[in-house]
Design a protein around this motif. Sequence first.
Motif, PDB file in Angstrom:
ATOM      1  N   ASP A  42       0.834  -1.208   0.000  1.00 56.82           N
ATOM      2  CA  ASP A  42       0.000   0.000   0.000  1.00 56.82           C
ATOM      3  C   ASP A  42       0.869   1.258   0.000  1.00 56.82           C
ATOM      4  N   ASP A  43       1.952   1.234   0.790  1.00 60.55           N
ATOM      5  CA  ASP A  43       2.854   2.392   0.837  1.00 60.55           C
ATOM      6  C   ASP A  43       3.514   2.615  -0.517  1.00 60.55           C
ATOM      7  N   ALA A  44       3.987   1.526  -1.122  1.00 62.66           N
ATOM      8  CA  ALA A  44       4.658   1.648  -2.415  1.00 62.66           C
ATOM      9  C   ALA A  44       3.706   2.187  -3.477  1.00 62.66           C
ATOM     10  N   ASN A  45       2.453   1.747  -3.456  1.00 62.55           N
ATOM     11  CA  ASN A  45       1.478   2.233  -4.438  1.00 62.55           C
ATOM     12  C   ASN A  45       1.156   3.710  -4.227  1.00 62.55           C
ATOM     13  N   LEU A  46       1.042   4.119  -2.955  1.00 60.13           N
ATOM     14  CA  LEU A  46       0.782   5.532  -2.679  1.00 60.13           C
ATOM     15  C   LEU A  46       1.946   6.395  -3.148  1.00 60.13           C
ATOM     16  N   ALA A  47       3.160   5.916  -2.904  1.00 57.11           N
ATOM     17  CA  ALA A  47       4.332   6.686  -3.322  1.00 57.11           C
ATOM     18  C   ALA A  47       4.390   6.808  -4.838  1.00 57.11           C
ATOM     19  N   ARG A  48       3.963   5.777  -5.524  1.00 56.84           N
ATOM     20  CA  ARG A  48       4.071   5.772  -6.985  1.00 56.84           C
ATOM     21  C   ARG A  48       2.922   6.512  -7.665  1.00 56.84           C
ATOM     22  N   TYR A  49       1.721   6.339  -7.113  1.00 57.49           N
ATOM     23  CA  TYR A  49       0.556   6.856  -7.824  1.00 57.49           C
ATOM     24  C   TYR A  49      -0.179   7.986  -7.089  1.00 57.49           C
ATOM     25  N   GLY A  50       0.063   8.147  -5.798  1.00 58.22           N
ATOM     26  CA  GLY A  50      -0.723   9.137  -5.049  1.00 58.22           C
ATOM     27  C   GLY A  50       0.081   9.987  -4.102  1.00 58.22           C
ATOM     28  N   ALA A  51       1.365  10.196  -4.394  1.00 60.93           N
ATOM     29  CA  ALA A  51       2.240  10.905  -3.462  1.00 60.93           C
ATOM     30  C   ALA A  51       1.774  12.338  -3.211  1.00 60.93           C
ATOM     31  N   ARG A  52       1.182  12.980  -4.216  1.00 57.70           N
ATOM     32  CA  ARG A  52       0.766  14.374  -4.039  1.00 57.70           C
ATOM     33  C   ARG A  52      -0.320  14.533  -2.983  1.00 57.70           C
ATOM     34  N   ASN A  53      -1.100  13.478  -2.783  1.00 54.60           N
ATOM     35  CA  ASN A  53      -2.182  13.533  -1.791  1.00 54.60           C
ATOM     36  C   ASN A  53      -1.861  12.744  -0.523  1.00 54.60           C
ATOM     37  N   TRP A  54      -0.594  12.347  -0.397  1.00 52.35           N
ATOM     38  CA  TRP A  54      -0.221  11.542   0.775  1.00 52.35           C
ATOM     39  C   TRP A  54       0.334  12.450   1.879  1.00 52.35           C
ATOM     40  N   GLY A  55      -0.500  13.381   2.319  1.00 52.39           N
ATOM     41  CA  GLY A  55      -0.083  14.300   3.365  1.00 52.39           C
ATOM     42  C   GLY A  55       0.325  13.634   4.658  1.00 52.39           C
ATOM     43  N   PRO A  56      -0.412  12.597   5.133  1.00 56.30           N
ATOM     44  CA  PRO A  56      -0.045  11.958   6.401  1.00 56.30           C
ATOM     45  C   PRO A  56       1.362  11.355   6.414  1.00 56.30           C
ATOM     46  N   PHE A  57       1.973  11.189   5.237  1.00 57.42           N
ATOM     47  CA  PHE A  57       3.335  10.649   5.201  1.00 57.42           C
ATOM     48  C   PHE A  57       4.272  11.454   6.094  1.00 57.42           C
ATOM     49  N   VAL A  58       4.055  12.771   6.169  1.00 52.10           N
ATOM     50  CA  VAL A  58       4.967  13.624   6.928  1.00 52.10           C
ATOM     51  C   VAL A  58       4.982  13.280   8.417  1.00 52.10           C
ATOM     52  N   LEU A  59       3.927  12.649   8.909  1.00 54.77           N
ATOM     53  CA  LEU A  59       3.866  12.269  10.323  1.00 54.77           C
ATOM     54  C   LEU A  59       4.234  10.810  10.547  1.00 54.77           C
ATOM     55  N   GLY A  60       4.829  10.179   9.533  1.00 59.22           N
ATOM     56  CA  GLY A  60       5.411   8.855   9.737  1.00 59.22           C
ATOM     57  C   GLY A  60       4.436   7.711   9.737  1.00 59.22           C
ATOM     58  N   VAL A  61       3.437   7.739   8.843  1.00 61.52           N
ATOM     59  CA  VAL A  61       2.463   6.648   8.796  1.00 61.52           C
ATOM     60  C   VAL A  61       2.950   5.489   7.924  1.00 61.52           C
TER      61      VAL A  61
END
Length: 703
Positions: free
Chosen positions: A510-529
């Motif tokens: 799921d993380d790899a797919n978000l990074a590849r296809y949805g990184a622009r909307n992956w705001g929670p990444f900044v808080l270490g999810v």
Amino acid sequence: MTQARLHKLLTVVIAGTLAGLVLATAALPLALVLGLGFSTLAAPYSTLPEHLVTPPTAQRSTLYAADGTTLITSFYEENRADVPLTEVAPVMRKAIVAAEDSRFYDHSGVDLRGVARAFTANQGGPVRQGASTLTMQYVRNVLSSDPTLSEAQRKAATEISTARKIQEIRYALALERQLDKDEILGRYLNIVYFGAGAYGVAAASRRYFSKSPADLTLAEAALLAGLVQSPHTDDPIHGDADAALSRRGYVLDRLVETGAVTSAEADRARAEALALKPSVEPDDCAAVPKDRNDWAFFCDYFTDWWNAQPAFGTSPDERQRTLRRGGFRIVSSLDPTVQRETQDRVLEVYDENSPHALPTAVVQPGTGRVLAMAVNRRYGLGPNPAGQENRPYTVNQLVAGGDDIVGYQAGSTFKIFALLAALEAGAPLDTRYDAPTRIVSQWPASGPASCEGQWCPANANPAWMDGERTMWTAFGRSVNTYFVWLAERVGADRVVEMAERLGIVLRAEDDANLARYGARNWGPFVLGVASTTPLDLATAYATVAAEGVRCTPLPVNTIVDHAGRPLDVARPDCRRVLDVDVARAAADAARCPVGDQSAFGRCDGATADGLRERLGRPVIGKTGSSEGYGTETVVAATPQLVVATMATNPDDPRDPAGEAVQARMVDQVADIMTAALRDQPVRDFAPPTEAIARWGNAARAGN
């Protein structure tokens, strides 16, 4: 008589006397056999197969700790290690010659007297004697064990056939023209099988007597020499002691007959009891000594690293065969002192039976070398409670990740990636924002963290975190809303890219797919999810500590092949991924969370306030907690060392580690770093330029 007819007649004789076929030429005059001229069969040396000239015998590879002397384990298919003839006891050399080829130093590769003796003895019945010389046996052993040949080719090298025996003779005669006798003898001793899994005299000496071949006694040498003829049936370790002693007596008799020893010496050796002192060479990571079981997790990581290196083959299977057959001497990066300290401190927080694990990695900035990998688990496949795959026994890579281990949420430690992305985009350390208790972000979300369809995280401690913050104070106090705002300004996709650039591997699908296809909307990444591992996190912070040079994690210091050549694959794989000033600025901000002070005196508040004082030297780092304190993380770095540790339940993520363990983890990290850096000079982090700090004179005056 034509040459072709001579060759044909010789073939018939060899087939009958040497290859084990039924003798069909009993009436052939012996004088004719002896007058055929064996040398006419010799192949030119230049046409010999390369594996005969330089035999690629399978040899075990050994893995040592960083001190270069402490053995971690070995890897082998055949337990073998070549030694020069000068390191073999003279009595062992004499014993093998007496037992297998007493005229070795008199013939030229094929013993005509031996042929005649075998011819006479074998007339009128089944073959009872052969005439293979040591040189011919050497040829057969090379061809039958060559790891570069297929199984069918190796099998053909030992088949009972006229063609095979003729080939042996041709190759033996050619070798004798080019190699001296001692060189052939040395090669033979290094390749022949002695039983009990021991190939070559060095492995046999250790297997049966736990000693070097240079230290063998007459009785021991005679026993080993006697095993060569029937290594599977005469093996004394596995119940064939009487057969082995009988063969020892035979070899002693032959030594007396050849004048190599006196009758008195042989009698004394014959009277000695069978004094075996067997030892087993460790094989693979499961064979790491029991008192160093924690080293097996590092060993497991080393094998994963090896199997990923193209230098050792085109596939993981081929690379593993290279390791097990290549005879490499590998000095790992594992520092025994640092490993022991790390393991001890881990076990002070959680014992091996705790449902919570504390995987911990120690890495060297500027090289990527992994100095320690510890976790409160036993490496192995022992019994575990139902539903507890990783407690207390496991072979899963909890520290570095891989297979089913994708990692754990690292919480606020990921804020450094937003900080770096903003600095790289031109924002200064003094970037100010009046951080509210809660921020309604631009990113869509659902669930408890949603405010009318938008992600809206809050600060964990508003009274301490809210208010006007800079990168220094926001990082020191771990202000969620500041870094969400910062990620909005720079773009969530750039934060994700920064993390991956510094060494964070997104193993969860799921993380790899978000990074590849949805990184622009992956705001929670900044808080270490996203899930990560202690080793990846240590690599990322080591990049900052090394002023922007990222080094791929490396478990070795040196690798030397069987010929003594060092391999380049052991060199650090490093490249610059950050501008120096950007990295220095991030380090300056990262002083704040651990109780250090920035070069500009701008730190104010820390989540691990006592770490700098306990360590007694400049340090950077960060703490992190996932949602509901499911996992707790501490990472700290000096210019020489990085430690990253994560508290989690690897079998049940619903079982939180809890907030309270973080303080103990800070103490753990401080103790590890203090011990590891005890004899190293104090080094400071270089300050960034004022241009990237960009705080005014008024701010300076206020401090």
